[in-house]
Write an enzyme that holds these catalytic residues in place. Structure first.
Site: not given
Ligand code: NAD
Length: 293
Positions: A24, A74, A135, A137, A235, A237
Site C-alpha cells: 500500500m 532489511k 522478537a 522484525g 500489530t 491490521y
Molecule cells: P517475523 O516473522 O519477523 O516475526 C514473527 C514473530 O512471531 C516471532 O517473534 C515468532 O516467534 C512469533 N511467532 C510466529 N508464530 C507464532 C506462534 N504460533 N506462536 C507464538 N509466536 C509466534 O514477523 P514480523 O515482520 O515481525 O511481523 C510480526 C507481526 O507484526 C505480523 O503480524 C505483521 O503483520 C505485523 N507488522 C505490523 C506492522 C504495522 O505497521 N502495523 C509492521 C510490521 C509488521
C-alpha cells in the site's frame, strides 16, 4: 502537484523488496505528495538480495531522495549504506533510506510508528511497563524504540523458536544501552505470562499470530487475563479486528488497537525524513481504508 503533472524536476523515491506488488506504500505516499503539492513520485521495484547492491547504487546515481526497504533486504542493506541512525543500529534492520547528496543513511520507522499511533490516541507509554510478545522484525523495532523513548520496563516473551535468540539479544542490548529494564521470558510459561500482563500498563502482541495463516488464533484467549485499564495493542491490521482484540473487548478493555495506526505512522515518519513535511495521516487513512479514526 497532481500525479499527471510529473515533470523534469520530479524527485523519485523507491520501495525495494520482493514480493512487493501488493504494497500500500506507493498509494500512501503518492496521494500524500499530491495532497501537499510536492513534486515527488514513489515507485515500487522488485528487488531481491541479488539485485540489492545495484539498486542501492542507483539511489545515488539517479539522485533519488531515498527508498523504503522491506523483506528480504532489511538486514542485507546495512553494509551498503554510509550511516545508520543510532536506534536503527541497535535494531539491526532498515526500512527507510535517505539520500543526502550521495550519503545514504538507514532508518527504521516501525517502532516510531507504534509509539506515535498511541500518542495520537492520547496514550503515553513513557515511564510505564510494557509486556510484549514477539522478537521478529516488528517486535525488535518496537522493543528497542520503546526502550530508547523512555518506556521504563519491558517484559519480552517469545516462544522457543528461531526468534528466541533475537529476543535475548534485544533484552541484552536494551539493558546495556538504555535506562529501560528488560527481562526475557518464555511464552511456554503461561503463569509467568499472565502475571507479567497483569502488572503491565500495555500488552503488545508483535507476533504473526492473528493474521493469515494464523488468523483466528491468539496468544491470550482468557479474558480474565486482561484488566479493563490495560492497553492492548496488536500489530496485525488485516483482519482489522483480531481474535486478541475480541478477547480484550470481551474483557471490557477500553483501549484496544490494531496495527493500522502503526502502519500509517511508520509511513508518515519516512515521509517526514524525505520531505521534511507532515504526512496528512487522516486523509491517507481515509483513502487507503475508507475509514476515519
Ligand atoms: P517475523 O516473522 O519477523 O516475526 C514473527 C514473530 O512471531 C516471532 O517473534 C515468532 O516467534 C512469533 N511467532 C510466529 N508464530 C507464532 C506462534 N504460533 N506462536 C507464538 N509466536 C509466534 O514477523 P514480523 O515482520 O515481525 O511481523 C510480526 C507481526 O507484526 C505480523 O503480524 C505483521 O503483520 C505485523 N507488522 C505490523 C506492522 C504495522 O505497521 N502495523 C509492521 C510490521 C509488521
Amino acid at each position: 502537484m497532481s500525479l499527471n503533472q510529473l515533470d523534469g524536476h520530479t524527485i523519485l523515491i523507491g520501495l525495494m523488496a520482493y514480493p512487493i506488488r501488493h504494497s500500500m506504500s506507493p498509494t500512501m505516499h503518492n496521494h500524500a505528495f499530491e495532497k501537499l503539492g510536492l513534486n515527488y513520485a514513489y515507485l515500487a521495484f522488485e528487488i531481491t538480495n541479488d539485485g540489492l547492491e545495484g539498486a542501492v547504487n542507483a539511489i545515488r546515481t539517479l539522485d533519488m531522495r531515498g527508498s523504503n526497504i522491506s523483506m528480504p533486504n532489511k538486514q542485507k542493506i546495512i553494509p551498503l549504506l554510509d550511516k545508520l541512525d543510532p536506534a536503527t543500529e541497535m535494531i539491526g534492520a532498515v526500512n527507510t533510506v535517505v539520500n543526502d547528496n550521495g550519503v545514504l543513511t538507514g532508518y527504521t520507522t516501525d517502532g516510531i510508528g507504534m509509539i506515535k499511533s498511541l500518542d495520537d490516541e492520547g496514550i503515553d507509554i513513557r515511564g510505564k511497563k510494557m509486556t510484549m510478545a514477539g522478537a521478529g522484525g516488528a517486535g525488535t523495532a518496537i522493543a528497542i524504540q520503546c526502550a530508547l523513548d523512555g518506556v521504563k520496563e519491558i517484559s519480552l516473551f517469545n516462544r522457543d523458536d528461531e526468534f528466541f535468540a533475537q529476543a535475548k539479544r534485544n533484552v541484552d542490548l536494551i539493558n546495556e544501552k538504555t535506562d529501560c529494564k528488560a527481562t526475557l521470558h518464555k511464552l511456554e510459561d503461561q503463569d509467568d505470562f499472565k502475571a507479567e500482563i497483569d502488572s503491565a500498563f500495555i500488552y503488545c502482541d508483535a507476533t504473526s499470530v492473528g493474521m493469515n495463516p494464523l488468523e483466528g488464533q491468539t496468544l491470550v484467549s482468557d479474558p480474565s487475563w486482561f484488566r479493563k485499564d490495560l492497553v492492548v495493542f496488536d500489530t496485525v491490521y488485516a483482519p482489522r479486528t483480531t481474535k486478541l482484540m475480541e478477547v480484550a473487548e470481551e474483557a471490557g478493555v477500553e483501549h484496544v488497537f490494531n496495527g493500522l495506526g502503526m502502519m500509517l505512522e511508520q509511513g508518515a515518519a519516512a515521509f517526514k525524513l524525505w520531505t521534511g513535511k507532515e504526512m496528512p495521516v487522516e486523509y491517507i487513512r481515509n483513502i487507503l481504508f475508507n475509514e476515519d479514526k
